[in-house]
Design an enzyme around this catalytic site. Structure first.
Site, mmCIF file in Angstrom:
data_model
loop_
_atom_site.group_PDB
_atom_site.id
_atom_site.type_symbol
_atom_site.label_atom_id
_atom_site.label_comp_id
_atom_site.label_asym_id
_atom_site.label_seq_id
_atom_site.Cartn_x
_atom_site.Cartn_y
_atom_site.Cartn_z
ATOM 1 N N HIS A 217 31.655 58.172 51.588
ATOM 2 C CA HIS A 217 32.437 57.204 50.830
ATOM 3 C C HIS A 217 33.906 57.545 50.927
ATOM 4 O O HIS A 217 34.643 57.439 49.963
ATOM 5 C CB HIS A 217 32.008 57.187 49.372
ATOM 6 C CG HIS A 217 30.584 56.809 49.229
ATOM 7 N ND1 HIS A 217 29.583 57.742 49.104
ATOM 8 C CD2 HIS A 217 29.979 55.606 49.248
ATOM 9 C CE1 HIS A 217 28.429 57.109 49.039
ATOM 10 N NE2 HIS A 217 28.632 55.828 49.120
ATOM 11 N N GLY A 395 37.831 56.538 45.242
ATOM 12 C CA GLY A 395 38.988 55.648 45.223
ATOM 13 C C GLY A 395 38.741 54.247 44.699
ATOM 14 O O GLY A 395 39.622 53.404 44.777
ATOM 15 N N HIS A 397 37.778 53.323 41.504
ATOM 16 C CA HIS A 397 37.711 53.147 40.052
ATOM 17 C C HIS A 397 38.589 52.002 39.566
ATOM 18 O O HIS A 397 38.164 51.200 38.724
ATOM 19 C CB HIS A 397 38.066 54.452 39.322
ATOM 20 C CG HIS A 397 37.867 54.348 37.846
ATOM 21 N ND1 HIS A 397 36.643 54.081 37.292
ATOM 22 C CD2 HIS A 397 38.748 54.412 36.811
ATOM 23 C CE1 HIS A 397 36.774 54.001 35.974
ATOM 24 N NE2 HIS A 397 38.039 54.199 35.648
ATOM 25 N N ARG A 399 39.618 49.340 41.263
ATOM 26 C CA ARG A 399 39.042 48.068 41.703
ATOM 27 C C ARG A 399 37.815 47.701 40.868
ATOM 28 O O ARG A 399 37.627 46.574 40.441
ATOM 29 C CB ARG A 399 38.671 48.153 43.181
ATOM 30 C CG ARG A 399 38.183 46.845 43.738
ATOM 31 C CD ARG A 399 38.027 46.897 45.237
ATOM 32 N NE ARG A 399 39.309 47.000 45.920
ATOM 33 C CZ ARG A 399 39.475 46.777 47.234
ATOM 34 N NH1 ARG A 399 38.439 46.443 47.979
ATOM 35 N NH2 ARG A 399 40.650 46.892 47.798
ATOM 36 N N GLY A 400 36.959 48.687 40.612
ATOM 37 C CA GLY A 400 35.744 48.440 39.826
ATOM 38 C C GLY A 400 36.075 47.993 38.410
ATOM 39 O O GLY A 400 35.473 47.047 37.884
ATOM 40 N N ARG A 539 30.607 61.244 41.286
ATOM 41 C CA ARG A 539 30.926 61.441 42.704
ATOM 42 C C ARG A 539 31.966 62.508 42.952
ATOM 43 O O ARG A 539 32.124 62.967 44.079
ATOM 44 C CB ARG A 539 31.486 60.135 43.265
ATOM 45 C CG ARG A 539 30.412 59.154 43.452
ATOM 46 C CD ARG A 539 30.904 57.978 44.208
ATOM 47 N NE ARG A 539 29.810 57.035 44.223
ATOM 48 C CZ ARG A 539 29.777 55.950 44.925
ATOM 49 N NH1 ARG A 539 30.783 55.632 45.675
ATOM 50 N NH2 ARG A 539 28.730 55.169 44.898
ATOM 51 N N ASP A 552 40.486 62.963 34.621
ATOM 52 C CA ASP A 552 39.372 62.132 35.083
ATOM 53 C C ASP A 552 39.759 60.655 34.994
ATOM 54 O O ASP A 552 40.235 60.203 33.949
ATOM 55 C CB ASP A 552 38.145 62.394 34.221
ATOM 56 C CG ASP A 552 37.006 61.495 34.626
ATOM 57 O OD1 ASP A 552 36.568 61.602 35.778
ATOM 58 O OD2 ASP A 552 36.581 60.654 33.808
ATOM 59 N N GLY A 554 37.922 57.931 34.800
ATOM 60 C CA GLY A 554 37.151 57.174 33.812
ATOM 61 C C GLY A 554 37.571 57.502 32.391
ATOM 62 O O GLY A 554 37.627 56.622 31.523
#
Ligand code: ADP
Ligand code: MG
Length: 580
Positions: A217, A395, A397, A399-400, A539, A552, A554
């Site tokens: 990834h 990479g 996060h 975009r998601g 990941r 982090d 998130g």
């Protein structure tokens, strides 16, 4: 570099549509991915692979007789959603159960796991086989933490052939797990890959260097070394794989020398010229070796060596014929039963019918404003969050989170217009978030928001104590699914400080605004403090050291969102004016 694209956000969907058209003799597109063109004439176990896009021919390229029955196709490097996995499984199921098989990534484990729960609850047996072949991603003692890379191909092939031969679900699962236990891969990266629309690769290596221990990834290698000659590289790869030869392994091995997307076949053959003799000298007979691109990482330059130690039954299924868009072996007849498209309609969601009070609808307006604020904040932070995630993760996060929050806003607005109360507005938003974001954070945010909405309900305006309960429900859903603890360097590190601070503030009699504001401050501080930690989940874990010094992603996005939405959730709407 990707040169052929329209809107980068549509790249994966457009590639899937083109692929399904080009290979319409073998596959057909369904909601969430693709399945075989023809349904089997007699029920057989459906083997469903999947994961993010960007790995072609994994995963849709290996759909066909003798191999996979379907593939769930997520966005680039992003786990598909639970709904996608469920939908593809429904389309591929022919009555003998389904097995999802995929590389071991948290987002995939969550989404395929939740889809399996849903299928099992409906009486369709669903199992999961995880691939953990990447030697570099964890020590042997923690093999269950390893990632799945090119070894996927052998495990999927064995399972596909076993299912084609008519074995039952338990036997296909047993064989898949055995193939995984006997498979090891080590890879090395020469250059990073570039997302469609991006100008720079996800990572770059110093000139003349390579990163041993690649991920698929776009993760950089784990150890930077000087680029060796092909002979030295071949020796190193063989040495590292054979170090893990299982005790009592047979002298027969399936071998894959895999290119990652932009390593030329000629280069692979040059390397093979060293690898094959070394394996033979070690006493192995090489059974149907494959040299080429089987599991890629967009346009990454790199190579990996996979060995599967075979016994009689693994060899039988490894060598069995298959006919798929990207891989053909021996000769297979196409199953001639006609496609049954009715199953696609069966998974369409029923339109919701809301019953709510006027008070709750007024509060729903607040919730919608909170989602609007969230979506706009995340759009502004997309690049920053993506960069943080690229340091040790993949990479995606930023975009998601943008995809998830935008979809949540759209679905919540539709529910609001249809008369939904606060709870249903957030539930609609949560489901859309989980459905569209992909990735680990997406499924957790979506499920959390749903739990938050369930706790609010559609009748009352929440008191501060209700709000504290709803926040707690959000957190419990996330920790229940993701199983992360404080200190694992995940979003839980900024979530739990928020939850406890807010509950304490409310219990000690602070105003709800004050309690929220100090909880948000605690959360922001805790997110920043994750910079000192090494990730133990997700990941980023294999590249834990690299992540030290960066918070982090998130945990950071969660603190930002909670800080921004406070004023919306804590302001109680004025009572609706009485009408006469
Ligand atoms: P992915 O890791 O699938 O690419 P994202 O990049 O969107 O997904 O999100 C990464 C974030 O997800 C991490 O920074 C971390 O905060 C969070 N995360 C990963 N695994 C877990 C888990 N098991 N529990 C809670 N949060 C997690
Ligand atoms: Mg990520």
């Amino acid at each position: 570099m990707t040169r052929i694209f329209n809107d980068p956000a549509d790249f994966a969907d457009e590639a899937l549509a083109g692929f399904c058209d080009a290979h319409s003799d073998l596959v057909r597109q369904v909601e969430g991915g693709a399945v075989r063109r023809n349904r089997p004439a007699t029920p057989k176990v459906a083997v469903i692979t999947g994961g993010g896009s960007g790995h072609y021919p994994a995963f849709a390229g290996i759909i066909g007789p003798g191999f996979a029955d379907g593939a769930v196709v997520g966005n680039i490097f992003t786990s598909p959603s639970t709904q996608q996995a469920y939908s593809v499984a429904k389309a591929a199921n022919s009555g003998a159960g389904v097995v999802f098989t995929y590389g071991n990534y948290a987002g995939d484990v969550l989404n395929f796991g939740m889809a399996s729960e849903r299928l099992n609850a409906e009486g369709i047996r669903a199992e999961n086989v995880l691939v953990t072949d990447d030697i570099a991603s964890a020590p042997l003692a923690e093999i269950e933490k390893r990632r799945g890379i090119a070894g996927d191909f052998v495990v999927f092939k064995v399972m596909g052939a076993a299912a084609e031969a008519g074995l039952d679900l338990d036997s296909v699962v047993r064989l898949g797990r055995k193939a995984n236990d006997s498979t090891r891969t080590i890879g090395t990266a020469f250059s990073g890959c570039t997302f469609p629309g991006a100008d720079t690769p996800l990572f770059s290596l110093p000139e003349g260097h390579m990163g041993l221990g690649l991920g698929i990834h776009g993760e950089p290698g784990l150890f930077d070394t000087e680029l060796p000659t092909a002979v030295e590289l071949g020796r190193e790869l063989v040495r590292r794989v054979l170090e893990e030869a299982p005790a009592g392994a047979s002298g027969r091995a399936a071998v894959i020398l895999n290119g990652l997307g932009s390593t030329k076949n000629e280069e692979l053959f040059v390397l093979w010229r060293t690898v094959a003799p070394l394996l033979r000298e070690a006493g192995y007979t090489l059974v149907m070796p494959e040299v080429g691109e089987l599991v890629t990482s967009l346009d990454m330059a790199g190579v990996s060596l996979t060995v599967t130690w075979l016994d009689d039954e693994l060899e039988e299924y490894w060598t069995a014929p298959a006919l798929t868009p990207a891989y053909r072996r021996g000769s297979v007849g196409l199953d001639v039963a006609t496609a049954d498209t009715a199953v696609d309609d069966a998974v369409a969601e029923a339109a919701a019918d809301y019953s709510s009070t006027e008070e709750s609808r007024a509060y729903a307006g607040r919730c919608l404003a909170a989602l609007e604020e969230t979506a706009s904040l995340l759009r502004d932070s997309e690049t920053k969050l993506g960069e943080m995630d690229a340091i040790a993760g993949d990479g995606d996060h930023g975009r998601g989170m943008v995809r998830g929050s935008s979809a949540a806003l759209e679905a919540a607005a539709a529910a609001y217009s249809a008369g939904a109360g606060a709870g249903s507005v957030l539930i609609a938003g949560g489901d859309a978030w989980a459905g569209k974001a992909g990735g680990t954070s997406g499924v957790l945010w979506g499920a959390g928001l749903r739990a938050f909405g369930e706790r609010l309900g559609d009748a009352e305006i929440p008191t501060s104590a209700d709000l504290a309960e709803a926040v707690r429900a959000f957190a419990e859903r996330i920790t229940g699914l993701g199983k992360a603890d404080i200190g694992d360097k995940t979003m839980v590190d900024s979530l739990l400080p928020f939850t406890s601070s807010f509950s304490e503030g409310v219990a000690s009699g602070s105003s709800v605004e004050e309690a929220w504001a100090s909880a948000a401050a605690a959360s922001t501080e805790a997110a920043a403090a994750t910079a000192d930690l090494r990730p133990l989940k997700g990941r980023a874990r294999p590249l834990a050291e690299r992540s030290v010094g960066t918070p982090d992603p998130g945990a950071t996005s969660l603190a930002m969102v909670f800080t921004a939405v406070g004023p919306h959730f804590t302001a109680v709407p004025a009572p609706a004016a009485a009408t006469h």
